[in-house]
Design an enzyme around this catalytic site. Sequence first.
Site, PDB file in Angstrom:
ATOM      1  CB  SER A 112      43.784  30.222 -42.952  1.00 51.13           C
ATOM      2  OG  SER A 112      43.919  29.104 -43.799  1.00 51.13           O
ATOM      3  CE  LYS A 115      47.192  27.840 -42.616  1.00 53.82           C
ATOM      4  NZ  LYS A 115      46.733  27.995 -43.990  1.00 53.82           N
ATOM      5  CB  SER A 172      47.297  31.155 -45.851  1.00 51.66           C
ATOM      6  OG  SER A 172      46.491  30.660 -44.816  1.00 51.66           O
TER       7      SER A 172
END
Length: 337
Positions: A112, A115, A172
């Site tokens: 993640s 992101k 997230s």
Amino acid sequence: MVRKVKKKKSGVRIFVALLLMVVIAAFVYKSIITPGNHQVVEKEYDDKTASHSSPVSSDNKTMPDPSLNLEPEPSVSISPGELNSPNAILINLKDHSILFQKNSEEKIYPASLTKMMTAIVAIENLPDLKREITLTHSVFQGLSEADASMAGFQPGENVRAIDLLYGALLPSGAESCVGLADYIAGSEKDFVGMMNQKATDLGMHNTHFENSTGLHNENHYATVKDLTILLSYALQNDTFRKIFTSSRHSTPPTNKHPDGITLYSTMFKKLNNQSIADGKILGGKTGYTDEAGQCLASLAQVGRQEYILISVGAKGDHHAEQYNITDALAVYSSIGK
């Protein structure tokens, strides 16, 4: 008498020759230091120094050159073997000098931490952050099956772009990322093309993205060193920095959530205390997949300086001890010791 005249004439010739040499030398010297030639010398120097400078961002912001830092960097007392994370790097945000690294150019899966790229590309391509975006049913397809983390938005919900950005970076949320990607580029695939182009522009030569969420894919990879380039760049953006350093964010009412929802940072939820020796952790983004391990990209202030630490690959999952955060606390607390 004749000999004396000849000697005098010979002396005059020597004097004239010397005078002529002085005049020629003066003319050559003057031509070298004329403004036009001085500019050429400066240009050659600039060309040489440019090859040693940091990359230039797409908005023409030149990244600082570590060689220009005149203050000695503080030492770091921790050793690579003391970390739980197999890949890590610590840099000074001001001049990008590296204080500590461990397998920093080894290929890793960013999970993640992806992101961060999703967010900065979205911010730079959204003219109106208050514009409402409808999250279609297709946005959610496959996310629950992939066990993707979610922010809590629902299919058919009209959500402001700024709230989707908070949803991507704080909890997230995968649906936030795909929703932004679809709106900006028409599809996640085309948006990922924009992400890869941005990586190229920034000089992230060992990075390739396959999706906007960080879900595992063999062809979705980076290095922790590349991720410091990304985060250093993104933190220059005021909107990104504000989101990245927030512990929570409450959205206004929507058609699906009349009271709005509150989004919490996954890092701050797991971080009992922001304080570290002579400073504090300002913000961060966690990441995790089975293949990537526990990941963390964080920003901290120690003394008067800001530092970025990227760590990847620590063992454990969401329910185990958070070794990514343990490592961050240990590294930041060792600065200047």
